[in-house]
Design a protein around this motif. Structure first.
Motif, mmCIF file in Angstrom:
data_model
loop_
_atom_site.group_PDB
_atom_site.id
_atom_site.type_symbol
_atom_site.label_atom_id
_atom_site.label_comp_id
_atom_site.label_asym_id
_atom_site.label_seq_id
_atom_site.Cartn_x
_atom_site.Cartn_y
_atom_site.Cartn_z
ATOM 1 N N ILE A 143 0.519 -1.287 0.257
ATOM 2 C CA ILE A 143 -0.061 0.282 -0.184
ATOM 3 C C ILE A 143 0.772 1.651 0.134
ATOM 4 O O ILE A 143 1.792 0.969 0.509
ATOM 5 N N VAL A 144 0.051 2.151 -1.199
ATOM 6 C CA VAL A 144 1.391 4.089 -1.283
ATOM 7 C C VAL A 144 0.248 4.624 -0.583
ATOM 8 O O VAL A 144 -0.912 3.995 -0.459
ATOM 9 N N CYS A 145 0.611 5.770 0.027
ATOM 10 C CA CYS A 145 -0.356 6.924 0.512
ATOM 11 C C CYS A 145 -0.014 7.361 -0.487
ATOM 12 O O CYS A 145 0.989 8.552 -0.611
ATOM 13 N N GLN A 146 -1.015 8.403 -0.754
ATOM 14 C CA GLN A 146 -1.662 9.553 -1.662
ATOM 15 C C GLN A 146 -1.451 10.750 -0.997
ATOM 16 O O GLN A 146 -2.800 10.416 -0.328
ATOM 17 N N LEU A 147 -0.622 11.347 -1.279
ATOM 18 C CA LEU A 147 -0.287 12.725 -0.974
ATOM 19 C C LEU A 147 -1.073 13.983 -1.786
ATOM 20 O O LEU A 147 -0.544 14.109 -3.059
ATOM 21 N N TRP A 148 -1.541 13.848 -0.620
ATOM 22 C CA TRP A 148 -2.629 15.280 -1.192
ATOM 23 C C TRP A 148 -3.629 16.963 -0.682
ATOM 24 O O TRP A 148 -2.998 17.193 0.751
ATOM 25 N N HIS A 149 -3.289 17.775 -1.295
ATOM 26 C CA HIS A 149 -3.146 19.304 -0.806
ATOM 27 C C HIS A 149 -4.472 19.718 -2.461
ATOM 28 O O HIS A 149 -3.953 19.573 -3.604
ATOM 29 N N CYS A 150 -5.125 19.938 -1.394
ATOM 30 C CA CYS A 150 -6.854 20.027 -2.153
ATOM 31 C C CYS A 150 -6.244 22.141 -3.148
ATOM 32 O O CYS A 150 -6.590 22.004 -3.610
ATOM 33 N N ASN A 202 -6.482 16.688 -11.669
ATOM 34 C CA ASN A 202 -7.572 16.602 -10.823
ATOM 35 C C ASN A 202 -7.694 17.491 -10.339
ATOM 36 O O ASN A 202 -9.583 17.753 -9.050
ATOM 37 N N GLY A 203 -7.672 19.212 -9.966
ATOM 38 C CA GLY A 203 -7.477 20.102 -10.593
ATOM 39 C C GLY A 203 -7.675 20.988 -8.865
ATOM 40 O O GLY A 203 -7.920 21.410 -8.544
ATOM 41 N N TYR A 204 -6.419 19.910 -8.667
ATOM 42 C CA TYR A 204 -6.160 20.256 -6.456
ATOM 43 C C TYR A 204 -4.960 21.242 -7.093
ATOM 44 O O TYR A 204 -4.688 20.944 -8.020
ATOM 45 N N LEU A 205 -3.952 20.923 -6.134
ATOM 46 C CA LEU A 205 -2.650 22.286 -6.094
ATOM 47 C C LEU A 205 -2.009 22.237 -6.978
ATOM 48 O O LEU A 205 -1.679 23.702 -7.616
ATOM 49 N N PHE A 206 -1.368 21.180 -7.254
ATOM 50 C CA PHE A 206 -0.336 20.771 -8.194
ATOM 51 C C PHE A 206 -0.973 21.250 -9.896
ATOM 52 O O PHE A 206 -0.109 21.940 -11.061
#
Ligand SMILES: Cc1cc2nc3c(=O)[nH]c(=O)nc-3n(C[C@H](O)[C@H](O)[C@H](O)COP(=O)(O)O)c2cc1C
Length: 363
Positions: free
Chosen positions: A95-102, A176-180
């Motif tokens: 399992i890998v962790c999806q790192l997210w900043h909206c 998907n439109g998030y920070l990056f």
């Protein structure tokens, strides 16, 4: 069937090529954004996947955009995720962790009444999900250069926390439109400093984060996600700069020795067909450009996924909704068995129903 054969993605040794795509399910504790024992059971049920990519996991309070989604900035969150990774590993999974900043896809209610942050003060004009009844996005605050450095540091800390929590790697949610994505697109990035303007400048923040992540974790355990043809979604449109911009990102990422590039095919092909500059087949464009392994995703069933592997367009296939409804998806593929249909009403509903109670073939 190639789908059922092992594959190596960087340092990740997958027992099969059936990947679980990242899926936000809103089952976490909302006080501390802490993963729950119920989440450990859900992921353990799906440990037959060659690789699980966790649901989007917020790197800092500033990155929040939705209720009931997990974070990875506090010790309590690390302890919660440890339950999940231990349960998956005990069943032989990865399992890998999806790192997210909206970024701007957020609401003031998550930030003590203040606007969320973004590369520039451009409102995505989008309806979010609100617990207080005001779902429309607002004009965000543009990040200063020092603020950007602080966000890079948040990703570094999140990566260290992901390691401490027992994850096998991380996926950067650069889509998907998030920070990056907000930095990549000239629709949302109007900056005139070194983070705006040219392709190189709009990609700078992403590569600063990749560099920071690489200080903590071997880059052959790190992947990133691009969904270039997600059109008219989350306040960003496909335009004639989309493919050149993302091509720049992929070509520059080649030198990093990453575990994988995770690509999503157009989810609404008809919408994309009439859009100038759009790609009908994302994998066919990026496969010859990318030196890292590719995970393909988006509207695929067993046979379509297998066909993409056989055509050499991908090394593994990520399924989203099929994994929600079929904890034993790999066994079903092997047996050619029918799949349970996902119940959309319970995607984000909270509770065990539609989460832990999808039947397996043997149940
Ligand atoms: C309920 C739900 C939640 C999702 N959450 C995420 C997420 O957290 N991060 C992400 O990158 N994509 C997310 N996605 C997109 C999926 O990873 C995937 O790209 C999409 O479902 C298309 O694949 P599929 O046709 O196999 O379902 C989500 C999709 C669904 C249906």
């Amino acid at each position: 069937m190639k789908l059922l054969t092992p594959v190596r993605l960087g340092a990740l040794e997958l027992k099969n090529r059936v990947v679980m795509a990242p899926l936000t399910r809103c089952r976490c504790d909302n006080a501390g954004y802490v993963p729950t024992p119920m989440m450990a059971e859900y992921y353990a049920q799906r440990a037959g996947a060659g690789l699980i990519i966790s649901e989007g996991t917020i790197v800092s309070p500033q990155g929040r955009g939705y209720p009931f989604t997990p974070g990875i900035w506090s010790d309590a969150q690390v302890a919660g995720w440890r339950l999940v990774t231990d349960a998956v590993h005990a069943r032989g999974g990865l399992i890998v962790c999806q790192l997210w900043h909206c970024g701007r896809l957020s609401l003031p209610e998550f930030h003590d009444g203040q606007p969320p942050v973004a590369p520039s003060a451009v409102n995505p004009e989008w309806d979010m999900f609100s617990l207080t009844g005001q779902p429309r996005t607002v004009t965000p605050t543009a990040l200063s250069r020092d603020d950007i450095k602080a966000v890079v540091a948040d990703f570094r800390r999140a990566t260290a926390n992901a390691m401490a929590a027992g994850f096998d790697g991380v996926e950067i949610h650069s889509s998907n439109g998030y920070l990056f994505h907000q930095f990549f697109s000239a629709q949302s990035n109007l900056r005139t400093d070194e983070y705006g303007g040219s392709h190189e400048n709009r990609a700078r923040f992403f590569f600063e984060v990749l560099d920071a992540v690489g200080e903590i974790m071997p880059l052959n355990r790190v992947g990133f996600r691009l969904n270039p043809m997600l059109n008219r979604f989350h306040g960003l449109n496909v335009d004639t700069d989309t493919v050149p911009m993302w091509t720049h990102v992929v070509e520059r990422a080649n030198s990093y020795g990453l575990a994988f590039l995770h690509l999503t095919e157009p989810l609404h092909p008809k919408q994309v067909a009439d859009t100038p500059g759009a790609l009908r087949d994302v994998g066919a464009h990026f496969r010859p450009l990318a030196t890292m392994p590719i995970i393909t995703n988006g509207g695929l069933d067993r046979d379509k996924g297998e066909a993409r592997l056989q055509a050499g367009l991908a090394d593994a296939v990520a399924y989203g909704q099929a994994w929600i409804a079929n904890p034993d998806l790999v066994e079903r593929f092997a047996a050619g068995a029918p799949l349970n249909a996902p119940d959309r009403d319970t995607f984000y509903a909270g509770g065990k129903h539609g989460y832990l109670d999808y039947p397996t073939l043997s149940a």
